[in-house]
Write an enzyme that holds these catalytic residues in place. Sequence first.
Site, mmCIF file in Angstrom:
data_model
loop_
_atom_site.group_PDB
_atom_site.id
_atom_site.type_symbol
_atom_site.label_atom_id
_atom_site.label_comp_id
_atom_site.label_asym_id
_atom_site.label_seq_id
_atom_site.Cartn_x
_atom_site.Cartn_y
_atom_site.Cartn_z
ATOM 1 N N TYR A 69 0.831 -1.201 0.000
ATOM 2 C CA TYR A 69 0.000 0.000 0.000
ATOM 3 C C TYR A 69 0.870 1.257 0.000
ATOM 4 O O TYR A 69 1.723 1.440 0.861
ATOM 5 C CB TYR A 69 -0.919 0.035 1.216
ATOM 6 C CG TYR A 69 -2.090 -0.922 1.176
ATOM 7 C CD1 TYR A 69 -2.426 -1.631 0.023
ATOM 8 C CD2 TYR A 69 -2.876 -1.123 2.302
ATOM 9 C CE1 TYR A 69 -3.497 -2.504 0.002
ATOM 10 C CE2 TYR A 69 -3.959 -1.996 2.295
ATOM 11 C CZ TYR A 69 -4.258 -2.683 1.144
ATOM 12 O OH TYR A 69 -5.326 -3.551 1.129
ATOM 13 N N ASN A 231 -18.960 1.330 -1.098
ATOM 14 C CA ASN A 231 -18.930 1.392 -2.564
ATOM 15 C C ASN A 231 -17.894 2.386 -3.065
ATOM 16 O O ASN A 231 -18.059 2.979 -4.127
ATOM 17 C CB ASN A 231 -20.314 1.733 -3.125
ATOM 18 C CG ASN A 231 -20.513 1.234 -4.549
ATOM 19 O OD1 ASN A 231 -19.748 0.409 -5.053
ATOM 20 N ND2 ASN A 231 -21.542 1.739 -5.209
ATOM 21 N N ARG A 236 -24.212 7.699 -2.654
ATOM 22 C CA ARG A 236 -24.403 9.113 -2.357
ATOM 23 C C ARG A 236 -25.878 9.482 -2.447
ATOM 24 O O ARG A 236 -26.664 8.792 -3.089
ATOM 25 C CB ARG A 236 -23.608 9.999 -3.335
ATOM 26 C CG ARG A 236 -22.100 9.817 -3.247
ATOM 27 C CD ARG A 236 -21.371 10.692 -4.234
ATOM 28 N NE ARG A 236 -19.928 10.524 -4.087
ATOM 29 C CZ ARG A 236 -19.081 11.513 -3.876
ATOM 30 N NH1 ARG A 236 -19.527 12.760 -3.785
ATOM 31 N NH2 ARG A 236 -17.782 11.293 -3.759
ATOM 32 N N ASP A 305 -13.506 13.426 9.873
ATOM 33 C CA ASP A 305 -14.970 13.517 9.821
ATOM 34 C C ASP A 305 -15.581 12.440 8.925
ATOM 35 O O ASP A 305 -16.763 12.107 9.063
ATOM 36 C CB ASP A 305 -15.436 14.916 9.413
ATOM 37 C CG ASP A 305 -14.946 15.346 8.047
ATOM 38 O OD1 ASP A 305 -14.172 14.598 7.413
ATOM 39 O OD2 ASP A 305 -15.324 16.447 7.600
ATOM 40 N N THR A 308 -15.991 9.756 11.658
ATOM 41 C CA THR A 308 -17.060 10.071 12.617
ATOM 42 C C THR A 308 -18.430 9.984 11.957
ATOM 43 O O THR A 308 -19.438 9.750 12.630
ATOM 44 C CB THR A 308 -16.864 11.470 13.215
ATOM 45 O OG1 THR A 308 -16.858 12.453 12.165
ATOM 46 C CG2 THR A 308 -15.554 11.564 13.982
#
Length: 382
Positions: A69, A231, A236, A305, A308
């Site tokens: 990675y 995904n 969305r 974020d 979270t």
Amino acid sequence: MSTSAPLLSRYRQLSPAASIRVSPLCLGAMTFGVSDGEMFGECSKEMAFAILDHFYQQGGNFIDTANGYRAGESEMWLGEWMASRKNRDDIVLATKYAAGYRGHEKNRIQVNYGGTGTKSMRLSVDASLQKLQTSYIDLLYVHWWDYTVSIPELMHALNDLVASGKVHYLGISDSPAWVVSKANQYARDHGLRQFVVYQGLWNAAKRDLERDILPMCLDEGMGLCPYGVLNQGRFRTEEGFRDRDQTNNAGGRNIIPLSEHDRSVSRVLDIVATSKGVPLLQVALAYVMQKAPYVFPIVGVRKVDHLTGVEPAVHISLTDEEVNAIENAYEFDPGFPHTFLSGSMFAQGPPKGGYSPDVVWWTKMLGTFDWVEGAKPIRPQP
């Protein structure tokens, strides 16, 4: 549960075949790095450390990376973070071998720095231990099946790593179900350690794993660590799709193009999410967690974020009706022989799989039966 308790602090056993305890979500570290940024997006070391700190503070202890990675940046940064926080033994650390992890060193003959054979395995593990600044790996995956190594060579070489103390548990990723079953049976027959967890692509829009991999995991006593559960940025809201179209997904992943299929599944996820008053991505994550026992989704993020925003999914409970609504967003075909066993290949209507005795149509013709149900996923705690 106290409302002040960290979101990820209710731990679970990894699998029936592995007693180690992990957080319900696994943090994916493929996002950590700046190499290959055009394909995967960029995440600075400072931001990676902030994400790791937050995950740890919320009770997260399960982290996934791999030898290749970001040209090694992912493993190196994880090693630096654990060393600086002095928390290595708190963490259940998974990495992988098989990728050509020295491909960025153009002056080398590369042929044995990748692949599933013994030399690649040992070189890769030693390099990973150095980058991760640790003496052991909790979970080592065979990253993919390349049809070169024999089952005996593979399982004996992996078992040697376990016996040496360099590796505690074994996993396999991106490989056919027949390979995993054959390898595990060989291991059991010869007193070797078996694979205890499988990693593969699985989400509400991509359910291929349910054909043979998921039933195999249940039968083999293996856990399942799905990646791509969100995904890869293609789930969305309609507003989110408009934003993506305007920015061309700048800074994000650009591996698989967006499709109308992604949009149609997203619409159903959004309907369920709106009815529950939660974000769409939390529903997508809760969906896979409630499909089977011993499922630990891998979530990769580039901002705190982002993490979270999905962590509360571990406390979201979906009804059977909501799961069915999500699955009716498109027609998933389990294929032969599963549609033969269910009888759906002979009937008008949607294809269905036959994965338990209660749905095998030949058996149902013989009489009325009561069957013992299989293991169920853990229901989320409010």
